[in-house]
Design an enzyme around this catalytic site. Structure first.
Site, PDB file in Angstrom:
ATOM      1  N   ALA A   1       0.865  -1.174   0.000  1.00  0.00           N
ATOM      2  CA  ALA A   1       0.000   0.000   0.000  1.00  0.00           C
ATOM      3  C   ALA A   1       0.905   1.228   0.000  1.00  0.00           C
ATOM      4  O   ALA A   1       2.084   1.141   0.359  1.00  0.00           O
ATOM      5  CB  ALA A   1      -0.897  -0.012   1.231  1.00  0.00           C
TER       6      ALA A   1
ATOM      7  N   GLY B   1       0.569  -5.025   0.939  1.00  0.00           N
ATOM      8  CA  GLY B   1      -0.604  -5.076   0.064  1.00  0.00           C
ATOM      9  C   GLY B   1      -0.303  -5.728  -1.280  1.00  0.00           C
ATOM     10  O   GLY B   1      -1.195  -6.309  -1.900  1.00  0.00           O
TER      11      GLY B   1
ATOM     12  N   GLU C   1      -0.629  -9.273  -0.697  1.00  0.00           N
ATOM     13  CA  GLU C   1      -2.060  -9.530  -0.481  1.00  0.00           C
ATOM     14  C   GLU C   1      -2.829  -9.541  -1.799  1.00  0.00           C
ATOM     15  O   GLU C   1      -3.717 -10.377  -2.006  1.00  0.00           O
ATOM     16  CB  GLU C   1      -2.638  -8.490   0.484  1.00  0.00           C
ATOM     17  CG  GLU C   1      -2.133  -8.704   1.912  1.00  0.00           C
ATOM     18  CD  GLU C   1      -2.517  -7.595   2.866  1.00  0.00           C
ATOM     19  OE1 GLU C   1      -2.381  -6.404   2.493  1.00  0.00           O
ATOM     20  OE2 GLU C   1      -2.949  -7.897   3.991  1.00  0.00           O
TER      21      GLU C   1
ATOM     22  N   GLU D   1       4.420  -5.081   7.214  1.00  0.00           N
ATOM     23  CA  GLU D   1       3.649  -4.048   7.923  1.00  0.00           C
ATOM     24  C   GLU D   1       4.106  -3.844   9.368  1.00  0.00           C
ATOM     25  O   GLU D   1       4.085  -2.736   9.891  1.00  0.00           O
ATOM     26  CB  GLU D   1       2.154  -4.409   7.919  1.00  0.00           C
ATOM     27  CG  GLU D   1       1.468  -4.278   6.569  1.00  0.00           C
ATOM     28  CD  GLU D   1       1.545  -5.542   5.724  1.00  0.00           C
ATOM     29  OE1 GLU D   1       2.379  -6.439   6.013  1.00  0.00           O
ATOM     30  OE2 GLU D   1       0.762  -5.636   4.761  1.00  0.00           O
TER      31      GLU D   1
HETATM   32  N1  CO8 Z   1       4.551   3.232  -0.654  1.00  0.00           N
HETATM   33  C1  CO8 Z   1       4.949   4.385  -1.222  1.00  0.00           C
HETATM   34  N2  CO8 Z   1       6.097   4.514  -1.917  1.00  0.00           N
HETATM   35  C2  CO8 Z   1       6.892   3.442  -2.032  1.00  0.00           C
HETATM   36  C3  CO8 Z   1       6.548   2.194  -1.450  1.00  0.00           C
HETATM   37  C4  CO8 Z   1       5.306   2.113  -0.739  1.00  0.00           C
HETATM   38  N3  CO8 Z   1       4.875   0.959  -0.192  1.00  0.00           N
HETATM   39  N4  CO8 Z   1       7.517   1.294  -1.715  1.00  0.00           N
HETATM   40  C5  CO8 Z   1       8.447   1.954  -2.438  1.00  0.00           C
HETATM   41  N5  CO8 Z   1       8.072   3.245  -2.625  1.00  0.00           N
HETATM   42  C6  CO8 Z   1       8.811   4.296  -3.330  1.00  0.00           C
HETATM   43  C7  CO8 Z   1      10.009   4.785  -2.546  1.00  0.00           C
HETATM   44  O1  CO8 Z   1       9.610   5.730  -1.584  1.00  0.00           O
HETATM   45  C8  CO8 Z   1      10.889   5.347  -3.629  1.00  0.00           C
HETATM   46  O2  CO8 Z   1      10.363   6.612  -3.989  1.00  0.00           O
HETATM   47  P1  CO8 Z   1      11.358   7.898  -4.115  1.00  0.00           P
HETATM   48  O3  CO8 Z   1      12.297   7.527  -5.244  1.00  0.00           O
HETATM   49  O4  CO8 Z   1      10.432   9.007  -4.444  1.00  0.00           O
HETATM   50  O5  CO8 Z   1      12.050   8.008  -2.805  1.00  0.00           O
HETATM   51  C9  CO8 Z   1      10.636   4.419  -4.813  1.00  0.00           C
HETATM   52  O6  CO8 Z   1       9.385   3.748  -4.526  1.00  0.00           O
HETATM   53  C10 CO8 Z   1      11.719   3.369  -4.970  1.00  0.00           C
HETATM   54  O7  CO8 Z   1      11.851   2.675  -3.732  1.00  0.00           O
HETATM   55  P2  CO8 Z   1      13.264   2.461  -2.967  1.00  0.00           P
HETATM   56  O8  CO8 Z   1      14.194   3.576  -3.326  1.00  0.00           O
HETATM   57  O9  CO8 Z   1      12.982   2.217  -1.550  1.00  0.00           O
HETATM   58  O10 CO8 Z   1      13.771   1.112  -3.692  1.00  0.00           O
HETATM   59  P3  CO8 Z   1      14.783   0.005  -3.078  1.00  0.00           P
HETATM   60  O11 CO8 Z   1      15.098  -0.893  -4.222  1.00  0.00           O
HETATM   61  O12 CO8 Z   1      15.879   0.678  -2.329  1.00  0.00           O
HETATM   62  O13 CO8 Z   1      13.917  -0.787  -1.975  1.00  0.00           O
HETATM   63  C11 CO8 Z   1      11.931  -1.937  -1.178  1.00  0.00           C
HETATM   64  C12 CO8 Z   1      12.803  -1.564  -2.386  1.00  0.00           C
HETATM   65  C13 CO8 Z   1      12.697  -2.890  -0.249  1.00  0.00           C
HETATM   66  C14 CO8 Z   1      10.682  -2.628  -1.710  1.00  0.00           C
HETATM   67  C15 CO8 Z   1      11.554  -0.666  -0.393  1.00  0.00           C
HETATM   68  O14 CO8 Z   1      11.025   0.292  -1.303  1.00  0.00           O
HETATM   69  C16 CO8 Z   1      10.512  -0.870   0.672  1.00  0.00           C
HETATM   70  O15 CO8 Z   1      10.813  -1.399   1.742  1.00  0.00           O
HETATM   71  N6  CO8 Z   1       9.239  -0.463   0.410  1.00  0.00           N
HETATM   72  C17 CO8 Z   1       8.168  -0.521   1.371  1.00  0.00           C
HETATM   73  C18 CO8 Z   1       7.668  -1.921   1.507  1.00  0.00           C
HETATM   74  C19 CO8 Z   1       6.582  -1.978   2.547  1.00  0.00           C
HETATM   75  O16 CO8 Z   1       6.773  -1.714   3.724  1.00  0.00           O
HETATM   76  N7  CO8 Z   1       5.369  -2.351   2.123  1.00  0.00           N
HETATM   77  C20 CO8 Z   1       4.245  -2.523   2.994  1.00  0.00           C
HETATM   78  C21 CO8 Z   1       3.415  -1.314   2.952  1.00  0.00           C
HETATM   79  S1  CO8 Z   1       2.133  -1.390   4.194  1.00  0.00           S
HETATM   80  C22 CO8 Z   1       0.886  -2.230   3.444  1.00  0.00           C
HETATM   81  O17 CO8 Z   1       0.985  -2.668   2.340  1.00  0.00           O
HETATM   82  C23 CO8 Z   1      -0.358  -2.340   4.242  1.00  0.00           C
HETATM   83  C24 CO8 Z   1      -1.316  -3.290   3.584  1.00  0.00           C
HETATM   84  C25 CO8 Z   1      -2.607  -2.628   3.362  1.00  0.00           C
HETATM   85  C26 CO8 Z   1      -3.458  -3.380   2.414  1.00  0.00           C
HETATM   86  C27 CO8 Z   1      -3.260  -3.023   0.961  1.00  0.00           C
HETATM   87  C28 CO8 Z   1      -4.482  -3.354   0.146  1.00  0.00           C
HETATM   88  C29 CO8 Z   1      -4.220  -4.025  -1.171  1.00  0.00           C
END
Ligand code: CO8
Length: 258
Positions: free
Chosen positions: A66, A109, A112, A132
């Site tokens: 998400a 998400g 999911e 999460e």
């Molecule tokens: N939300 C918003 N932006 C994101 C997300 C995210 N989940 N994941 C990545 N991005 C963005 C980054 O902020 C970055 O943007 P910017 O260049 O503007 O800073 C861009 O995508 C590239 O990401 P990274 O630079 O971080 O890329 P890396 O290769 O270094 O890392 C990762 C990749 C490991 C995937 C890392 O991006 C990460 O940890 N992302 C978050 C993963 C996460 O915690 N996901 C869970 C989110 S919570 C959730 O999903 C709740 C569930 C709710 C239900 C959903 C319903 C379908």
């Protein structure tokens, strides 16, 4: 076909392909993306020329979860009043089979959404996780429920409580994914298998999907009852006559989906 901002749609024969497309944020699932995804799947579900669907992402990410930036300032009362995530369940009402073809990250998400699909094929570099807990929250779109029924309680606890990722091979061994392909071949291999499904009798395919999904919700007696009734109903289709005639005549069946 309609075009969308956050997904790309394409049809290959009887297979409808929906590609998540938000490259700047690793396909993070903002609300407009979920709306586009649901609309695109519903359009294929209604399309007589489509028998199966694929949901896929990019080589780097199926979806990284998400949208954390969209979520971070939300509050309980507004979440509750607006039923946050309550309307992200559109995939559940799709009747035709959906294969999630996962390359790269399928997190939160994203994992999911993959599990909302009917089966998951992974590229060999895919990573799955429910991170999460690291953000101070928990899975909100089925992670605790679907992951547990797919891989069992011990593994689901281990993943959801630590937020660790697993590899495609681990996901295969634990039953989260059905098949693993080299990442570069994933989409073509998925299209091949989706084509096999799409060329089966559509009424039988819909009934098989319905019966399998109900097995997760019904007790054994009710589940067996439903299965038997659906099985009996297949004998009302022309395709059942064609399928069994083709076997008897030692030729390939030509299903008309009726
Ligand atoms: N939300 C918003 N932006 C994101 C997300 C995210 N989940 N994941 C990545 N991005 C963005 C980054 O902020 C970055 O943007 P910017 O260049 O503007 O800073 C861009 O995508 C590239 O990401 P990274 O630079 O971080 O890329 P890396 O290769 O270094 O890392 C990762 C990749 C490991 C995937 C890392 O991006 C990460 O940890 N992302 C978050 C993963 C996460 O915690 N996901 C869970 C989110 S919570 C959730 O999903 C709740 C569930 C709710 C239900 C959903 C319903 C379908």
């Amino acid at each position: 076909a309609k075009s969308y901002e956050f997904v790309k749609v394409e049809q290959r024969g009887r297979v409808g392909i929906v590609t998540l497309y938000r490259p700047k944020a690793l396909n993070a699932l903002c609300s407009p993306l979920m709306k586009d995804l649901n609309e695109a799947l519903q359009a294929f579900d209604k399309d007589e020329g489509v028998g199966a669907m694929i949901v896929t992402g990019s080589e780097k990410a199926f979806a990284a979860g998400a949208d954390i930036k969209e979520m971070k300032d939300l509050e309980f009362v507004s979440n509750y009043k607006n039923n946050f995530l309550g309307d992200w369940t559109g995939i559940n009402s799709i009747r035709k089979p959906i294969i999630a073809a996962v390359n790269g990250f399928a997190l939160g998400g994203g994992c999911e959404v993959a599990m909302m699909c009917d089966t998951i094929y992974a590229g060999d570099t895919a990573r799955f996780g429910q991170p999460e807990i690291k953000l101070g929250t928990i899975p909100g779109a089925g992670g605790s429920q679907r992951l547990t029924s797919l891989i069992g309680k011990a593994k689901a606890m281990d993943l959801i409580l630590t937020g660790d990722m697993i590899t495609a091979q681990e996901a295969l061994a634990s039953g989260l994914v059905a098949r693993v392909f080299p990442a570069k071949d994933l989409l073509e291999e998925s299209i091949k298998r989706a084509t096999v499904i799409a060329n089966m009798s559509l009424p039988s395919v819909l009934m098989a999907k319905e019966a399998i999904n109900k097995s997760l919700e019904l007790g054994l007696t009710e589940g067996l009852h439903l299965e038997r009734r659906l099985f009996q109903a297949t004998f009302g289709t022309k395709d059942q006559k064609e399928g069994m005639a083709a076997f008897t005549e030692k030729r390939a069946p030509n299903f008309k989906h009726e």
